[in-house]
Write an enzyme that holds these catalytic residues in place. Structure first.
Site, PDB file in Angstrom:
ATOM      1  N   THR A   1     -85.508  93.985  79.861  1.00 22.20           N
ATOM      2  CA  THR A   1     -86.127  92.664  80.033  1.00 22.20           C
ATOM      3  C   THR A   1     -85.182  91.597  79.505  1.00 22.20           C
ATOM      4  O   THR A   1     -84.676  91.702  78.388  1.00 22.20           O
ATOM      5  CB  THR A   1     -87.462  92.629  79.255  1.00 22.20           C
ATOM      6  OG1 THR A   1     -88.271  93.694  79.749  1.00 22.20           O
ATOM      7  CG2 THR A   1     -88.172  91.308  79.428  1.00 22.20           C
TER       8      THR A   1
ATOM      9  N   CYS B   1     -65.311  91.051  60.861  1.00 23.09           N
ATOM     10  CA  CYS B   1     -65.963  92.342  60.995  1.00 23.09           C
ATOM     11  C   CYS B   1     -65.347  93.384  60.064  1.00 23.09           C
ATOM     12  O   CYS B   1     -65.994  94.344  59.715  1.00 23.09           O
ATOM     13  CB  CYS B   1     -65.862  92.853  62.434  1.00 23.09           C
ATOM     14  SG  CYS B   1     -65.860  91.569  63.646  1.00 23.09           S
TER      15      CYS B   1
ATOM     16  N   THR C   1     -69.405  92.670  72.301  1.00 25.28           N
ATOM     17  CA  THR C   1     -69.162  94.114  72.142  1.00 25.28           C
ATOM     18  C   THR C   1     -69.714  94.880  73.345  1.00 25.28           C
ATOM     19  O   THR C   1     -69.031  95.751  73.912  1.00 25.28           O
ATOM     20  CB  THR C   1     -69.825  94.613  70.834  1.00 25.28           C
ATOM     21  OG1 THR C   1     -69.257  93.872  69.746  1.00 25.28           O
ATOM     22  CG2 THR C   1     -69.624  96.091  70.625  1.00 25.28           C
TER      23      THR C   1
ATOM     24  N   SER D   1     -69.119  85.870  74.632  1.00 28.83           N
ATOM     25  CA  SER D   1     -70.137  86.063  73.596  1.00 28.83           C
ATOM     26  C   SER D   1     -70.741  84.718  73.212  1.00 28.83           C
ATOM     27  O   SER D   1     -70.003  83.755  72.963  1.00 28.83           O
ATOM     28  CB  SER D   1     -69.481  86.705  72.368  1.00 28.83           C
ATOM     29  OG  SER D   1     -70.387  86.716  71.303  1.00 28.83           O
TER      30      SER D   1
ATOM     31  N   HIS E   1     -72.342  83.676  70.474  1.00 30.01           N
ATOM     32  CA  HIS E   1     -72.282  83.098  69.126  1.00 30.01           C
ATOM     33  C   HIS E   1     -70.905  82.535  68.751  1.00 30.01           C
ATOM     34  O   HIS E   1     -70.736  81.969  67.679  1.00 30.01           O
ATOM     35  CB  HIS E   1     -72.804  84.093  68.073  1.00 30.01           C
ATOM     36  CG  HIS E   1     -71.893  85.229  67.734  1.00 30.01           C
ATOM     37  ND1 HIS E   1     -71.133  85.249  66.595  1.00 30.01           N
ATOM     38  CD2 HIS E   1     -71.652  86.396  68.373  1.00 30.01           C
ATOM     39  CE1 HIS E   1     -70.466  86.393  66.529  1.00 30.01           C
ATOM     40  NE2 HIS E   1     -70.761  87.101  67.600  1.00 30.01           N
TER      41      HIS E   1
HETATM   42  N1  PLP Z   1     -64.092  90.296  71.002  1.00 25.32           N
HETATM   43  C1  PLP Z   1     -63.545  89.410  70.167  1.00 25.32           C
HETATM   44  C2  PLP Z   1     -62.159  88.899  70.443  1.00 25.32           C
HETATM   45  C3  PLP Z   1     -64.247  88.961  69.044  1.00 25.32           C
HETATM   46  O1  PLP Z   1     -63.690  88.080  68.218  1.00 25.32           O
HETATM   47  C4  PLP Z   1     -65.547  89.473  68.815  1.00 25.32           C
HETATM   48  C5  PLP Z   1     -66.315  89.091  67.606  1.00 25.32           C
HETATM   49  O2  PLP Z   1     -65.755  88.808  66.565  1.00 25.32           O
HETATM   50  C6  PLP Z   1     -66.081  90.388  69.743  1.00 25.32           C
HETATM   51  C7  PLP Z   1     -65.328  90.776  70.822  1.00 25.32           C
HETATM   52  C8  PLP Z   1     -67.451  90.955  69.585  1.00 25.32           C
HETATM   53  O3  PLP Z   1     -68.419  90.027  70.018  1.00 25.32           O
HETATM   54  P1  PLP Z   1     -69.934  90.140  69.545  1.00 25.32           P
HETATM   55  O4  PLP Z   1     -69.952  89.764  68.088  1.00 25.32           O
HETATM   56  O5  PLP Z   1     -70.680  89.160  70.394  1.00 25.32           O
HETATM   57  O6  PLP Z   1     -70.370  91.539  69.782  1.00 25.32           O
END
Ligand code: PLP
Length: 401
Positions: free
Chosen positions: A246, A334, A72, A208, A210
């Site tokens: 940091t 989400c 994000t 990202s 995770h």
């Molecule tokens: N972009 C995409 C295509 C995603 O699938 C996600 C998370 O589901 C994100 C951005 C957001 O990433 P983060 O959860 O690391 O903020």
């Protein structure tokens, strides 16, 4: 109960090798990577190794990698940073000119869509390009959307719900011809398909941790050398001022290790996982009438299956499967909890009802043959049970006979 996890697009477990690599940085090697003493230098060295590992995964140079808090932030940094940079000379000379223009698509993640919508409220102009029934955009549409004031095109590499991969190379060439910046959200493609930022002609790329078997709360933004964007945060001189704060040394080390593992294992992982995904889809198509795989005719990431079950309420099916020990998702993770159907599925032309009856199964590194065999048994039984309780489905089924 044996739990089966088919929701790797929502998040992945931390790989044991990643965890091992991170652990010292929570205890013995806890120093601040900006400190000049020996422990600080050790932490700095670990951060710089991770920068190289992430750069190698996408064919970039280490100095082009900025660590962030996740996908994000990376998306927001790329988008707001490009607009702020474009507005800078205008503000300084207080000239009136057309507001900057951004090109994106209707199926981006909320991290991109909501950033664009926030900018629209500030007067920036945004074109949301439609996708076809498989979830792909036509690169020519990008060319046609170009205006003299266009500064940025942002198109995701792989969609989180469908797995559909966009023709980035062609879009990148068009962006280059028009001398605008090209950003891609590669959160769902990194580690699943090869990425070469030079072949794709991208200037900015989001990752990202995770989604890549590293922890939550760590990510990266590739910023091609020479690309001028403003930073999102103001503070110290960490990461050459591009992203003050940091450094999260343990997280950074984890992301680096995860990138290294992904690079070394992804062609094998991809083959194995896509064979399991295909087995799941074929197994379900054989056993369940009135289902359809969304986006199956476009190139897709190897791990994602998005399936529409006619007459089923998706949330009810997710809960029924959860009771059997199988974790999957409806729409994007989400947005679950929200009643609206997925914006991605309606963008590919599904009705609200069809979108709400679609589930995403996303496989990963730890998915096994026996888990897929279980899913192929469990899903038809749950679908049959829910359909038997649906008077509308029973009536429609009777009229088909
Ligand atoms: N972009 C995409 C295509 C995603 O699938 C996600 C998370 O589901 C994100 C951005 C957001 O990433 P983060 O959860 O690391 O903020």
């Amino acid at each position: 109960m044996n739990r089966i996890y088919l929701d790797y697009n929502a998040t992945t477990p931390v790989d044991p090798q990643v965890l091992d690599a991170m652990l010292p940085y929570f205890s013995a090697d806890f120093a601040n990577a900006s400190s000049i003493h020996t422990p600080g230098q050790r932490a700095r060295a670990a951060v710089e190794t991770a920068r190289e590992q992430v750069a190698t995964l996408i064919g970039a140079k280490p100095q082009e990698i900025v660590f962030t808090s996740g996908g994000t932030e990376s998306d927001n940094h790329a988008i707001f940073g490009s607009v702020a940079q474009a507005l800078l000379p205008v503000r300084l000379s207080s000239q009136q000119s057309e507001p900057p223009h951004i090109i994106t698509t209707t199926i981006e993640h909320e991290a991109v869509l909501n950033a664009c919508q926030a900018l629209e409220r500030q007067g920036v102009s945004v074109t949301y390009l439609p996708v076809d029934r498989e979830g792909q955009i036509d690169p020519e549409a990008v060319r046609q959307a170009m205006r003299p004031e266009t500064i940025l095109a942002t198109v995701m590499q792989a969609n989180n719900e469908l797995g559909t991969i966009q023709p980035l190379e062609a879009i990148g060439r068009i962006a280059k011809d028009h001398e605008i910046y090209f950003h891609t959200d590669a959160v769902q493609s990194a580690g699943k398909i090869p990425i070469d930022v030079n072949a794709l002609n991208v200037d900015l790329l989001s990752l990202s941790g995770h989604k890549l078997y590293a922890p939550k709360g760590i990510g990266a933004l590739f910023i091609r050398s020479g690309t001028r964007i403003r930073q999102l945060l103001y503070g110290g001189h960490h990461q050459r001022g591009a992203r003050p704060g940091t450094e999260n040394v343990a997280g950074v080390v984890g992301l680096g290790k995860a990138a290294e593992i992904a690079r070394n294992s992804f062609s094998h992982d991809a083959q194995r996982v896509s064979a399991l995904r295909d087995k799941l889809e074929h197994g379900l198509l054989e056993r369940i009438p009135q289902i359809r795989v969304n986006g199956s005719r476009a190139p897709r990431t190897p791990n994602t299956a998005n399936i529409q079950f006619a007459g089923i309420d998706g949330e009810a099916l997710v809960i029924a499967l959860d009771l059997k020990g199988l974790a999957c998702s409806v729409g994007a993770a989400c947005s679950s909890g929200a009643i609206e159907p997925s914006h991605v599925l309606t963008a590919i032309g599904l009705t609200q009802e069809e979108a709400k009856s679609s589930l995403r199964f996303s496989l990963g590194r730890h998915t096994t043959e026996s888990e897929i065999a279980f899913a192929i048994d469990a899903i038809p039984a749950a679908v049959a049970q829910l359909r038997s309780l649906s008077p509308t489905y029973r009536k429609e089924a009777a009229s088909r006979v």
